[in-house]
Design an enzyme around this catalytic site. Sequence first.
Site, mmCIF file in Angstrom:
data_model
loop_
_atom_site.group_PDB
_atom_site.id
_atom_site.type_symbol
_atom_site.label_atom_id
_atom_site.label_comp_id
_atom_site.label_asym_id
_atom_site.label_seq_id
_atom_site.Cartn_x
_atom_site.Cartn_y
_atom_site.Cartn_z
ATOM 1 N N TYR A 158 62.354 -78.792 19.755
ATOM 2 C CA TYR A 158 63.068 -78.016 18.749
ATOM 3 C C TYR A 158 64.528 -78.306 19.041
ATOM 4 O O TYR A 158 65.032 -77.953 20.121
ATOM 5 C CB TYR A 158 62.798 -76.522 18.890
ATOM 6 C CG TYR A 158 61.492 -76.052 18.282
ATOM 7 C CD1 TYR A 158 61.124 -76.437 16.994
ATOM 8 C CD2 TYR A 158 60.644 -75.198 18.971
ATOM 9 C CE1 TYR A 158 59.938 -75.999 16.425
ATOM 10 C CE2 TYR A 158 59.464 -74.753 18.411
ATOM 11 C CZ TYR A 158 59.109 -75.159 17.139
ATOM 12 O OH TYR A 158 57.942 -74.715 16.583
ATOM 13 N N ASP A 186 59.534 -79.670 10.553
ATOM 14 C CA ASP A 186 58.949 -79.002 9.386
ATOM 15 C C ASP A 186 59.410 -77.572 9.177
ATOM 16 O O ASP A 186 59.074 -76.937 8.192
ATOM 17 C CB ASP A 186 57.410 -79.046 9.458
ATOM 18 C CG ASP A 186 56.857 -78.456 10.759
ATOM 19 O OD1 ASP A 186 57.554 -77.652 11.396
ATOM 20 O OD2 ASP A 186 55.728 -78.828 11.132
ATOM 21 N N LYS A 261 57.470 -84.975 13.993
ATOM 22 C CA LYS A 261 56.305 -84.101 13.768
ATOM 23 C C LYS A 261 56.586 -83.247 12.536
ATOM 24 O O LYS A 261 57.567 -82.485 12.523
ATOM 25 C CB LYS A 261 56.085 -83.229 15.010
ATOM 26 C CG LYS A 261 54.911 -82.264 14.902
ATOM 27 C CD LYS A 261 54.635 -81.600 16.252
ATOM 28 C CE LYS A 261 53.447 -80.666 16.227
ATOM 29 N NZ LYS A 261 53.705 -79.372 15.620
ATOM 30 N N HIS A 285 52.442 -77.767 10.763
ATOM 31 C CA HIS A 285 52.643 -76.763 11.807
ATOM 32 C C HIS A 285 51.463 -75.785 11.824
ATOM 33 O O HIS A 285 51.618 -74.590 12.112
ATOM 34 C CB HIS A 285 53.946 -76.006 11.540
ATOM 35 C CG HIS A 285 54.729 -75.629 12.774
ATOM 36 N ND1 HIS A 285 55.955 -76.159 13.064
ATOM 37 C CD2 HIS A 285 54.466 -74.758 13.775
ATOM 38 C CE1 HIS A 285 56.408 -75.610 14.195
ATOM 39 N NE2 HIS A 285 55.519 -74.762 14.639
ATOM 40 N N ASP A 316 47.554 -83.348 12.667
ATOM 41 C CA ASP A 316 46.978 -82.109 13.191
ATOM 42 C C ASP A 316 46.903 -81.089 12.069
ATOM 43 O O ASP A 316 47.520 -81.263 11.022
ATOM 44 C CB ASP A 316 47.764 -81.576 14.408
ATOM 45 C CG ASP A 316 49.148 -81.044 14.065
ATOM 46 O OD1 ASP A 316 49.335 -80.431 12.992
ATOM 47 O OD2 ASP A 316 50.072 -81.220 14.892
ATOM 48 N N GLY A 317 46.096 -80.053 12.289
ATOM 49 C CA GLY A 317 45.960 -78.979 11.301
ATOM 50 C C GLY A 317 44.522 -78.787 10.867
ATOM 51 O O GLY A 317 44.008 -79.570 10.067
ATOM 52 N N ARG A 340 45.353 -74.290 17.691
ATOM 53 C CA ARG A 340 44.674 -73.018 17.961
ATOM 54 C C ARG A 340 43.402 -73.168 18.802
ATOM 55 O O ARG A 340 43.182 -72.347 19.700
ATOM 56 C CB ARG A 340 44.372 -72.287 16.654
ATOM 57 C CG ARG A 340 45.647 -71.815 15.937
ATOM 58 C CD ARG A 340 45.309 -71.077 14.660
ATOM 59 N NE ARG A 340 46.476 -70.729 13.876
ATOM 60 C CZ ARG A 340 47.059 -71.540 12.993
ATOM 61 N NH1 ARG A 340 46.599 -72.777 12.811
ATOM 62 N NH2 ARG A 340 48.114 -71.144 12.307
HETATM 63 C C1 LIG Z 1 50.578 -70.112 18.303
HETATM 64 C C2 LIG Z 1 51.113 -71.438 17.871
HETATM 65 C C3 LIG Z 1 52.333 -71.860 18.361
HETATM 66 C C4 LIG Z 1 52.838 -73.113 17.992
HETATM 67 N N1 LIG Z 1 54.017 -73.535 18.532
HETATM 68 C C5 LIG Z 1 54.512 -74.738 18.181
HETATM 69 C C6 LIG Z 1 55.709 -75.216 18.761
HETATM 70 O O1 LIG Z 1 56.299 -74.571 19.615
HETATM 71 N N2 LIG Z 1 56.174 -76.407 18.353
HETATM 72 C C7 LIG Z 1 55.529 -77.173 17.406
HETATM 73 O O2 LIG Z 1 55.983 -78.248 17.051
HETATM 74 N N3 LIG Z 1 54.373 -76.741 16.863
HETATM 75 C C8 LIG Z 1 53.849 -75.566 17.231
HETATM 76 N N4 LIG Z 1 52.669 -75.158 16.698
HETATM 77 C C9 LIG Z 1 51.936 -76.045 15.768
HETATM 78 C C10 LIG Z 1 50.963 -76.969 16.528
HETATM 79 O O3 LIG Z 1 51.662 -77.919 17.285
HETATM 80 C C11 LIG Z 1 50.047 -77.728 15.556
HETATM 81 O O4 LIG Z 1 50.832 -78.417 14.619
HETATM 82 C C12 LIG Z 1 49.059 -76.808 14.829
HETATM 83 O O5 LIG Z 1 48.680 -75.730 15.643
HETATM 84 C C13 LIG Z 1 47.827 -77.582 14.406
HETATM 85 O O6 LIG Z 1 47.001 -76.798 13.652
HETATM 86 P P1 LIG Z 1 45.715 -76.003 14.228
HETATM 87 O O7 LIG Z 1 46.238 -74.826 14.963
HETATM 88 O O8 LIG Z 1 44.990 -75.629 12.985
HETATM 89 O O9 LIG Z 1 44.943 -76.943 15.113
HETATM 90 C C14 LIG Z 1 52.126 -73.925 17.077
HETATM 91 C C15 LIG Z 1 50.887 -73.490 16.592
HETATM 92 C C16 LIG Z 1 50.373 -72.266 16.984
HETATM 93 C C17 LIG Z 1 49.026 -71.850 16.460
#
Ligand SMILES: Cc1cc2nc3c(=O)[nH]c(=O)nc-3n(C[C@H](O)[C@H](O)[C@H](O)COP(=O)(O)O)c2cc1C
Length: 392
Positions: A158, A186, A261, A285, A316-317, A340
């Site tokens: 970040y 994003d 990302k 995200h 991802d996602g 998650r």
């Molecule tokens: C609780 C939580 C915190 C996250 N924190 C960050 C983060 O600090 N930086 C970031 O780039 N993405 C963050 N993400 C997004 C994840 O890197 C990723 O893109 C996303 O969780 C993928 O989707 P999924 O949870 O359905 O697998 C976060 C996601 C969650 C669920």
Amino acid sequence: MSQHLSARREFLRFLAASPLIAAPQEPSAKDALSVLDFEPLAHKALPPAHWGYMSTGVDDDLTVRMNREAMGHYQIRARRLAGVEKPDLSFELFGKVWNSPIYFSAVSAQRAFHPDAELGTARAAKAKNVVQMLSTVSSASVEEVGKALGEPPWYQLYMPTTWPETEKLVRRVEAAGCGVLAWTIDSLGGRNAETAARLARTDTRVCRTCHPSGPDFNQGTSRNRAKPMFEGLSGEMNPAGADWSYVDRLKKMTKMKLLLKGIDTAEDAVLAREHGVDGVVVSNHGGRATETGRGTIDILPEVVDAVGKQIPVFVDGGFRRGTDVFKALSLGARAVGIGRPYVWGLASFGQEGVERVIDILRAELIMTMRNCGVRSAAKFTRDSVLRNGARL
Ligand SMILES: Cc1cc2nc3c(=O)[nH]c(=O)nc-3n(C[C@H](O)[C@H](O)[C@H](O)COP(=O)(O)O)c2cc1C
């Protein structure tokens, strides 16, 4: 019936349907049949505010749901009698070989989910030889995580709002030995994590006991100052006015491989490549940035078509099944990130839960590759997948 009551009834039904929660004895990570089994356990283990932070999307959480629903837009074309007994899942990137094309994406503040936090995740990643991407807003520092992981993690950036602070953070990450920097682009404009805010209101604990400057669901700055990676920094991050010149400047600043990302269009993927980026992550995200309503697997083909021959494309996602991963690899992703699912595992059972999540996904992927005639992670093609019944 009030909305609250019906939500509660739905949650109880959800718990009752879980084979782990319904188990007569104390459940163990090994009892999980699917990674989805960890979700109700994590829900049960966490206070409402922390569960809300983990599960939230933005606005109406439509994009979170679309990430899952969009997997159903694709079907697998299964080839038979291909003699695939032991598919090779190994995946080579930037000079290193990993055990599977599934990686742990950046998830912030993991101490909110388990006392072992990112160190529990790191030990699991080490045991399974899986890539760990560490968040800038982590509960453990990059140096500590490097020790637990046995090597430096990929680092998710970040970006601080000033260049001197960005340089300071980048130098610290370089000094820790990280070779890959993934700048998240994003959510530079902020976000509306409404579900998190609503669930925090139902929490009876006093947030300020642990968070002196109050809860923060929207990546604000006040709490970041207390985080280990913000030592000596103001905590201000995510410059909303950033443009492609920032990519040039960041590229010049470091020799680390730079990933962006949060690339969600062919146009931006081409710009990323033109600006010398080493790879892109198709990501929204986890539905936590903007309510676009587009599932990432639906975005993946246009990005792969635009740049996939020149630079690696990650996604991802919503990936919860080996078949989901199979579809993304067939569409041209080099590797698939999960967020998650592994923190559900962490919240439920610490390191053991994270390991079980990766074991289940790997086993499902291997079985799908065997049954559908794909020999290795490097051998996926679009012949293995259909979109809404049609060849791509
Ligand atoms: C609780 C939580 C915190 C996250 N924190 C960050 C983060 O600090 N930086 C970031 O780039 N993405 C963050 N993400 C997004 C994840 O890197 C990723 O893109 C996303 O969780 C993928 O989707 P999924 O949870 O359905 O697998 C976060 C996601 C969650 C669920």
